[in-house]
Structures are given as structure tokens and as C-alpha cells.
Design a protein around this motif. Structure first.
Motif, short mmCIF file in Angstrom:
data_model
loop_
_atom_site.label_atom_id
_atom_site.label_comp_id
_atom_site.label_asym_id
_atom_site.label_seq_id
_atom_site.Cartn_x
_atom_site.Cartn_y
_atom_site.Cartn_z
N UNK A 1 -4.94 -8.50 3.56
CA UNK A 1 -4.24 -8.78 2.43
C UNK A 1 -3.30 -9.88 2.29
N UNK B 1 -1.65 -10.41 5.53
CA UNK B 1 -1.54 -9.11 6.66
C UNK B 1 -2.88 -8.66 6.83
N UNK C 1 0.43 -2.15 7.97
CA UNK C 1 0.09 -3.62 7.80
C UNK C 1 0.95 -4.30 8.83
N UNK D 1 5.92 -14.01 -2.57
CA UNK D 1 6.98 -13.64 -2.69
C UNK D 1 7.90 -14.74 -3.24
N UNK E 1 16.78 -10.82 -1.91
CA UNK E 1 16.40 -9.46 -1.65
C UNK E 1 15.72 -8.38 -2.81
N UNK E 2 15.73 -9.10 -3.88
CA UNK E 2 15.36 -8.65 -5.20
C UNK E 2 13.70 -9.11 -5.40
N UNK E 3 13.34 -9.76 -4.45
CA UNK E 3 11.86 -10.44 -4.39
C UNK E 3 11.00 -9.48 -3.59
N UNK E 4 10.48 -8.35 -3.73
CA UNK E 4 9.48 -7.95 -2.84
C UNK E 4 8.36 -8.59 -2.68
N UNK E 5 7.41 -8.16 -1.84
CA UNK E 5 6.10 -8.76 -1.75
C UNK E 5 5.24 -8.42 -2.67
N UNK E 6 4.49 -8.98 -3.28
CA UNK E 6 3.10 -8.55 -4.20
C UNK E 6 1.96 -8.71 -3.45
N UNK E 7 1.09 -7.83 -3.52
CA UNK E 7 -0.03 -8.08 -2.91
C UNK E 7 -1.46 -8.12 -3.64
N UNK E 8 -2.31 -8.86 -3.20
CA UNK E 8 -3.50 -8.99 -3.63
C UNK E 8 -4.35 -7.65 -3.35
N UNK E 9 -5.66 -7.49 -3.75
CA UNK E 9 -6.54 -6.26 -3.59
C UNK E 9 -7.38 -6.51 -2.34
N UNK F 1 1.72 -14.94 2.38
CA UNK F 1 1.83 -14.18 3.75
C UNK F 1 0.46 -13.68 3.75
#
Lengths: 113, 121
Positions: free
Chosen positions: B90, B35, B43, B94, B106-114, B33
Motif C-alpha cells: 500500500x 507499507x 501494516x 500525507x 496532527x490533523x493530517x492522517x495517512x490516506x491510502x491507495x487500494x 509512504x
């Protein structure tokens, strides 16, 4: 339109006290909720999530409460520490569109020593 | 940082120039993704990808295009940068499968870069 929002933009907490961060949502189809923490200069970091078939979920020092009746979500942080100072976001997604998260604007938490 | 690298971290460019931001992941996740984050707006989703060469628009896609030729890379291009595109961008990833009431999803939320801080002058 439907949106996700946080009740207060800022929260000041004494170190050692418990913090409660609130979030209201308006999408009645929301089915999955996530709390993120964002420190300055970094990307949002996953804290905890909850599904709509639950009303409470606990993690390490954090608890998320979901009240679907009033469309309210809260994040409780126990024994707040200086490292908890950050911006906290709630996010939601409905069942049928579940990979398009909608984020609230964030609450800035400041921990006082 | 969940194995996500965004480049560059900072960029200043002039109005009308093309700009490409890169997101690289080492997690082999299917979903990626883009954002943007702006004060007062939180976001907002620009584009996302659900597989190699499979992309779709988000809520603020105008003026942006994306490409995903490999699982690990997701590129965001501003065809002709404008000052309104000054923002922090960002990338997120996922895991999971698409569609349906799936507990794995539903157990896999987004993880973001910096993030990449882009300034258009």
C-alpha cells in the motif's frame, strides 16, 4: 518492545446495535491516534483521529475514546449497519516521530442481519 | 481514494527478478509512504519520503529501495524479489509539515491507495 494491538481479532454485531472495538497501546510517548477501516480488496480508509490532549472525539456515528492512564483506545460505532463490516485498525505515533505510524493487527467486524 | 493510484494492481513474478511498483498522487502532498500488509503483522512501513529526492527507511526496508523524482510519483523497487516479499503493498500520502507539536500535522492522517497484490513464485 512497544506495540499497538487490538484486544479481539473478531467481533460479531447485530445490525442496529452499537459496536465497540478496543485497542491497547504500550508506547507511553504515543501522542496521536487514528482509526482506519479496511474493506476487502481496498486500502485502509481514515475514520477518525484523536490527540493525546483529548479523551473523546465524535464523528458521524463514531466516537473515539482515549484513556491514557491505562493506554487504551476504543472506537464506538452507533447503530451498526451492514456497510460497517470490515477490518478496523488503530494506529499511533509519538510526538517526535509522528509520521511513522504503528498499526495494530486489526479487528474484523461482521454485522449480522 | 484521495487521488492515489497504484500500479499494477496485481503482479506475479519469479524469484530473483526485479520489480517496480508505482504510486501516483494528484494531491500534491509532501509525504508519501510504502507499507506492506501481511496476515498477523498488520501494516508495516517499508520506506517513506518527505519530499522530492528525500527518502528514509522504515521498519522493514531490507530488500527494497525507493525513488521520488517528482512530487506526484513514489516508486518502490524490489531489487531481486524473494518469496518472503509476497504481500499486499500500500502506498499512502500525507500533507503537513515535518516535526514539532504542530496541530496542522496532527490533523493530517495517512490516506491510502487500494494496494498492489504481489506474488513471488
Amino acid at each position: 518492545g512497544e506495540s499497538v494491538g487490538l484486544h479481539l481479532p473478531t467481533l460479531s454485531v447485530q445490525e442496529g446495535d452499537n459496536s465497540i472495538i478496543n485497542c491497547a497501546y504500550s508506547n507511553s510517548a504515543s501522542d496521536y491516534f487514528i482509526w482506519y477501516k479496511q474493506e476487502s480488496g481496498k486500502g485502509p480508509q481514515f475514520i477518525i483521529d484523536i490527540r493525546s490532549n483529548m479523551d473523546k472525539r465524535q464523528g458521524q456515528r463514531v466516537t473515539v475514546l482515549l484513556n491514557k492512564t491505562v493506554k487504551h483506545l476504543s472506537l464506538q460505532i452507533a447503530a451498526t449497519q451492514p456497510g460497517d463490516s470490515a477490518v478496523y485498525f488503530c494506529a499511533e505515533t509519538p510526538l517526535l516521530n509522528d509520521y511513522k505510524l504503528s498499526f495494530g493487527a486489526g479487528t474484523t467486524v461482521t454485522v449480522r442481519a | 481514494d484521495a487521488g492515489i493510484t497504484q500500479s499494477p494492481r496485481h503482479k506475479v513474478t519469479e524469484t530473483g527478478t526485479p520489480v517496480t511498483l508505482r504510486c501516483h498522487q494528484t494531491e500534491n502532498h509532501r509525504y508519501m509512504y510504502w507499507y506492506r500488509q501481511d496476515p498477523g503483522h498488520g501494516l508495516r512501513l517499508i520506506h517513506y519520503s518527505y519530499g522530492v529526492k528525500d527518502t528514509d527507511k522504515g521498519e522493514v526496508s531490507d530488500g527494497y529501495s525507493v525513488s521520488r523524482s517528482k512530487t506526484e510519483d513514489f516508486l518502490l523497487t524490489l531489487e531481486s524479489a524473494t518469496s518472503s516479499q509476497t504481500s499486499v503493498y500500500f502506498c499512502a500520502i500525507r500533507s503537513g509539515v515535518r516535526g514539532g507539536r504542530d496541530s496542522h500535522l496532527f490533523g493530517s492522517p495517512l490516506h491510502f491507495g487500494n494496494g498492489t497484490r504481489l506474488t513471488v513464485t
